[in-house]
Design a protein around this motif. Structure first.
Motif, PDB file in Angstrom:
ATOM      1  N   UNK A  63      17.893   3.885  26.981  1.00  0.00           N
ATOM      2  CA  UNK A  63      18.022   5.212  27.592  1.00  0.00           C
ATOM      3  C   UNK A  63      19.436   5.503  28.096  1.00  0.00           C
ATOM      4  N   UNK A  64      20.341   4.507  28.062  1.00  0.00           N
ATOM      5  CA  UNK A  64      21.695   4.731  28.549  1.00  0.00           C
ATOM      6  C   UNK A  64      22.505   5.637  27.635  1.00  0.00           C
ATOM      7  N   UNK A  65      22.119   5.707  26.367  1.00  0.00           N
ATOM      8  CA  UNK A  65      22.846   6.544  25.417  1.00  0.00           C
ATOM      9  C   UNK A  65      22.240   7.939  25.379  1.00  0.00           C
ATOM     10  N   UNK A  66      23.026   8.892  24.899  1.00  0.00           N
ATOM     11  CA  UNK A  66      22.539  10.272  24.810  1.00  0.00           C
ATOM     12  C   UNK A  66      21.352  10.370  23.860  1.00  0.00           C
ATOM     13  N   UNK A  67      21.472   9.684  22.711  1.00  0.00           N
ATOM     14  CA  UNK A  67      20.371   9.719  21.738  1.00  0.00           C
ATOM     15  C   UNK A  67      19.133   9.016  22.285  1.00  0.00           C
ATOM     16  N   UNK A  68      19.353   7.904  22.969  1.00  0.00           N
ATOM     17  CA  UNK A  68      18.239   7.165  23.535  1.00  0.00           C
ATOM     18  C   UNK A  68      17.525   7.952  24.624  1.00  0.00           C
ATOM     19  N   UNK A  69      18.312   8.644  25.460  1.00  0.00           N
ATOM     20  CA  UNK A  69      17.717   9.441  26.523  1.00  0.00           C
ATOM     21  C   UNK A  69      16.836  10.545  25.951  1.00  0.00           C
ATOM     22  N   UNK A  70      17.327  11.210  24.921  1.00  0.00           N
ATOM     23  CA  UNK A  70      16.539  12.277  24.286  1.00  0.00           C
ATOM     24  C   UNK A  70      15.259  11.723  23.685  1.00  0.00           C
ATOM     25  N   UNK A  71      15.373  10.573  23.017  1.00  0.00           N
ATOM     26  CA  UNK A  71      14.191   9.954  22.408  1.00  0.00           C
ATOM     27  C   UNK A  71      13.183   9.526  23.471  1.00  0.00           C
ATOM     28  N   UNK A  72      13.676   9.009  24.589  1.00  0.00           N
ATOM     29  CA  UNK A  72      12.774   8.553  25.646  1.00  0.00           C
ATOM     30  C   UNK A  72      12.000   9.721  26.243  1.00  0.00           C
ATOM     31  N   UNK A  73      12.686  10.809  26.573  1.00  0.00           N
ATOM     32  CA  UNK A  73      12.006  11.953  27.185  1.00  0.00           C
ATOM     33  C   UNK A  73      10.999  12.575  26.228  1.00  0.00           C
ATOM     34  N   UNK A  74      11.344  12.654  24.950  1.00  0.00           N
ATOM     35  CA  UNK A  74      10.391  13.172  23.966  1.00  0.00           C
ATOM     36  C   UNK A  74       9.201  12.226  23.811  1.00  0.00           C
ATOM     37  N   UNK A  75       9.488  10.928  23.793  1.00  0.00           N
ATOM     38  CA  UNK A  75       8.405   9.956  23.669  1.00  0.00           C
ATOM     39  C   UNK A  75       7.496   9.967  24.885  1.00  0.00           C
ATOM     40  N   UNK A  76       8.090  10.129  26.064  1.00  0.00           N
ATOM     41  CA  UNK A  76       7.302  10.213  27.297  1.00  0.00           C
ATOM     42  C   UNK A  76       6.380  11.428  27.248  1.00  0.00           C
ATOM     43  N   UNK A  77       6.898  12.535  26.783  1.00  0.00           N
ATOM     44  CA  UNK A  77       6.106  13.763  26.669  1.00  0.00           C
ATOM     45  C   UNK A  77       4.943  13.569  25.705  1.00  0.00           C
ATOM     46  N   UNK A  78       5.191  12.899  24.592  1.00  0.00           N
ATOM     47  CA  UNK A  78       4.118  12.655  23.615  1.00  0.00           C
ATOM     48  C   UNK A  78       3.080  11.683  24.174  1.00  0.00           C
ATOM     49  N   UNK A  79       3.524  10.744  24.978  1.00  0.00           N
ATOM     50  CA  UNK A  79       2.577   9.840  25.637  1.00  0.00           C
ATOM     51  C   UNK A  79       1.631  10.630  26.527  1.00  0.00           C
ATOM     52  N   UNK A  80       2.184  11.551  27.313  1.00  0.00           N
ATOM     53  CA  UNK A  80       1.340  12.352  28.195  1.00  0.00           C
ATOM     54  C   UNK A  80       0.367  13.226  27.411  1.00  0.00           C
ATOM     55  N   UNK A  81       0.837  13.747  26.290  1.00  0.00           N
ATOM     56  CA  UNK A  81      -0.037  14.558  25.443  1.00  0.00           C
ATOM     57  C   UNK A  81      -1.191  13.710  24.913  1.00  0.00           C
ATOM     58  N   UNK A  82      -0.892  12.506  24.462  1.00  0.00           N
ATOM     59  CA  UNK A  82      -1.954  11.619  23.979  1.00  0.00           C
ATOM     60  C   UNK A  82      -2.930  11.270  25.099  1.00  0.00           C
ATOM     61  N   UNK A  83      -2.394  11.122  26.304  1.00  0.00           N
ATOM     62  CA  UNK A  83      -3.254  10.828  27.447  1.00  0.00           C
ATOM     63  C   UNK A  83      -4.194  12.004  27.727  1.00  0.00           C
ATOM     64  N   UNK A  84      -3.664  13.223  27.677  1.00  0.00           N
ATOM     65  CA  UNK A  84      -4.511  14.411  27.807  1.00  0.00           C
ATOM     66  C   UNK A  84      -5.563  14.461  26.703  1.00  0.00           C
ATOM     67  N   UNK A  85      -5.129  14.146  25.474  1.00  0.00           N
ATOM     68  CA  UNK A  85      -6.051  14.198  24.335  1.00  0.00           C
ATOM     69  C   UNK A  85      -7.251  13.280  24.533  1.00  0.00           C
ATOM     70  N   UNK A  86      -7.003  12.136  25.130  1.00  0.00           N
ATOM     71  CA  UNK A  86      -8.089  11.190  25.370  1.00  0.00           C
ATOM     72  C   UNK A  86      -8.929  11.593  26.566  1.00  0.00           C
TER      73      UNK A  86
END
Length: 670
Positions: A63-86
């Motif tokens: 997450x220290x890199x710009x690309x990593x930070x973007x990927x982490x926040x998007x991945x976190x959002x998708x995790x929450x969506x999957x949690x809602x889905x369940x």
């Protein structure tokens, strides 16, 4: 009431009642999947396995890199969506499914999800990533801060033995919340009343009641049965008996559960270094600390107690005159209050709540509420045929009029039935995420009379639909910030503001259009009398609300004490005193779930609601202001702190003048 405890932001409370459907690459009609009894277990296991895979992926992102930070926040959002889905379908169906086995299995799945959530927020690797992830704007910054707070609330930074104990506490709190709710929801008691005891009740009410073989009437605990009885039944003893049974319908088991919840929350707060659970919880809310809440409630009491005394004196005088008894014998007990309030309003204002039902047919009123929202916010509701959990349930697509694009969906489940959630609530079941083209869903769950509403029930319909709108009009980037995920002491403000349309002539004058002009129209004189009659009883109402809030703060203070002894002491000091044998805390579900150390929020939010109403400048059916409100508040969810959104909408800092005018019974310009 808004029935939600955010899944990912407030893990210290019982698990949320959110749900969703599978995220798609493009926004499609959002509908609820309805798993059968046999499918729930398998879906639950597969869903949690998928969530754990996503967690492993997030742990490895730099997450220290710009690309990593973007990927982490998007991945976190998708995790929450999957949690809602369940979790979403399980959490909702546990409250509304007509099948008891579905409700039971859904509750069991929710427990498994809670265990996953606790593990998620005690994950040190993800906590580190969330703390140091690079952010680019206010929305991302608030997302990071809110989640860092959630990790710390879950005990991620505690020593291992304390962290383990917090995990045990969180799991048990979820069990307590489920069991407490189930003890009330599944209560199938039917009280027997003789025809004599039903004297004074409207004929159409009596005609719809069940009878036993002896011709006596059987009444349960649904609001369409209980509330009219307390307003119209002439027999004092019958009202007393019904009220005692209604108040005690979750006891004695729920008293034990509440005491355990209070003790566990206190222990968790102390483990985290706080004197009380109130200190622990309020630091994340607008009020920030208990002393602020205590002062606010004391200020409210200074006004409402004197108003309550004046109103009770008037009720006693009226009762003495009607019954032709000495004033000293005309006592007003709590089972008398609504009966004599209704009698005074009939005489003084020529207002009969039961007669109002012909003015507010239930289906037409629901259509009218949606029509108001359409006019104010530039949306429309299109009924669609989708699978539902009961034949009473209706589904509507929500369309933006300007773009002609769908922005969400709503379900309406508004009539009582056995085994269903017993109050009125909005379930913000799916959050919005523009990152994933994810559309929100809200569900209105209520227990309205099928044949018509009184004014209080019309206000309730508007109130809960205000929550629905807050959820379904959300346009947030991240699902976690969608809709009603705002601070607990702000969340009621949009819904409380929407109640005020029940007192506006321009708005009410359009209601007959929704019943084919077959229902009578409220004229200006009648509206004046309605608004005046509504004000009589405000002192009694707000005094009770203040008592609930003070009790909530007391049991979550640094010296919680016995929950029942505390209630007896506090209610005993009120003007009407404590009713021996009643056990109100056993059905006070707010203090068990998401409103623990937060019930004051209803009064706190009312300050903001009435102040925001002033932006309409007395013209409530104003699409220009409505659309500005939609953009600045409803669409933003919790992307910004609540006080910042309110200041932006008002163009100034909030003011409490309108609130204190309202609770003191003074005339407020409409």
């Amino acid at each position: 009431m808004k029935k939600r405890i955010p899944v990912l932001k407030s893990v210290v409370c019982a698990l949320s009642l959110t749900f969703s459907v599978l995220a798609t690459a493009s926004a499609e009609r959002p509908v609820l999947p309805l798993p059968s009894v046999g499918e729930i277990g398998g879906q639950c296991q597969a869903g949690i396995a998928d969530l754990n895979r996503k967690v492993s992926e997030l742990e490895g992102i730099p997450v220290e890199t710009e690309e990593g930070a973007e990927a982490f926040l998007k991945g976190w959002n998708r995790l929450q969506i999957s949690l809602e889905n369940l979790h979403g379908p399980m959490a909702l169906l546990s409250q509304v499914s007509p099948d008891g086995e579905v409700r039971k299995n859904a509750d069991a799945c929710s427990m498994d999800v809670q265990r996953f959530i606790t593990d998620l927020f005690q994950n040190a690797k993800l906590y580190r990533n969330m703390r140091i992830v690079r952010v680019n704007d206010d929305e991302e910054r608030k997302l990071r801060q809110d989640n860092v707070s959630a990790y710390e609330d879950a005990g991620v930074s505690l020593l291992p033995d304390k962290q383990k104990r917090v995990k045990q506490i969180l799991a048990r709190l979820t069990e307590i919340d489920q069991e407490f709710s189930r003890n009330i929801r599944e209560n199938k008691t039917r009280l027997v009343f003789t025809p004599y005891e039903l004297q004074g009740l409207p004929k159409d009410y009596i005609d719809r009641l069940q009878k036993d073989e002896k011709g006596n009437f059987l009444l349960g605990f649904s609001y369409p049965e209980y509330i009219p009885f307390m307003q119209y039944a002439e027999n004092d003893k019958a009202r007393e008996r019904y009220r005692f049974a209604f108040i005690n319908r979750g006891t004695p088991a729920n008293l034990r559960l509440l005491q355990e919840a209070v003790n566990l929350r206190h222990e968790m707060a102390v483990l985290s270094g706080y004197r009380s659970y109130a200190d622990f919880a309020l630091r994340r809310r607008m009020a920030k600390k208990p002393a602020t809440v205590d002062k606010f409630l004391a200020d409210v009491e200074k006004i409402v107690v004197s108003e309550e005394k004046r109103e009770l004196d008037e009720l006693r005088a009226f009762k003495a005159a009607v019954r032709q008894i000495p004033l000293s014998e005309a006592e007003i007990r709590r089972w008398d209050t609504n009966y004599w309030l209704q009698k005074v309003k009939q005489v003084r204002y020529n207002i009969d709540q039961n007669v109002l039902r012909q003015y507010f047919p239930t289906k037409a009123s629901m259509d009218w509420v949606m029509g108001l929202a359409s006019q104010l916010y530039g949306i429309e509701f299109k009924k669609a045929d989708v699978p539902v959990w009961h034949s009473d349930v209706l589904y509507y697509d929500v369309i933006d009029k300007t773009t002609d694009k769908q922005i969400g969906g709503i379900y309406l489940d508004i009539y009582p039935r056995e085994g269903k959630y017993g109050h009125a609530a909005a379930f913000p079941v799916q959050g919005s995420s523009t990152l994933e083209n994810r559309l929100p869903i809200s569900v209105l769950v209520a227990n309205f009379n099928r044949y018509g509403l009184d004014l209080d029930e019309l206000e309730t319909m508007l109130h809960e639909f205000g929550h629905v709108l807050h959820g379904v009009m959300s346009r947030t980037r991240f699902v976690e910030q969608s809709g009603t995920s705002v601070e607990r002491d702000f969340v009621e403000a949009p819904s409380q503001m929407f109640e005020e349309w029940a007192h506006d002539y321009e708005a009410l004058s359009t209601l007959p259009l929704y019943c084919g002009n077959s229902c009578p129209k409220i004229d200006r004189d009648m509206l004046r009398r309605l608004n005046e009659s509504r004000r009589f009883g405000q002192g009694i109402f707000y005094s009770r609300q203040a008592l609930y809030a003070k009790y909530d703060m007391k049991i979550y203070s640094d010296k919680p004490g016995d929950v029942m002894d505390t209630w007896v002491d506090m209610e005993g000091k009120t003007l009407q005193g404590y009713d021996q044998g009643t056990q109100f805390p056993g059905q006070f579900s707010h203090v068990v779930s998401g409103y623990s150390a937060g019930y004051y929020g209803y009064l706190w939010s009312k300050v903001l609601a009435l102040d925001m109403l002033s932006r309409f400048n007395g013209k409530l059916v104003n699409p220009q202001v409505g659309r500005f409100y939609r953009k600045t508040v409803l669409e933003r969810g919790s992307e910004l702190p609540a006080d910042r959104m309110v200041r932006y909408f008002l163009g100034r800092s909030p003011d409490s003048a309108a609130f204190y005018e309202d609770i003191s019974g003074l005339e407020v310009n409409k």
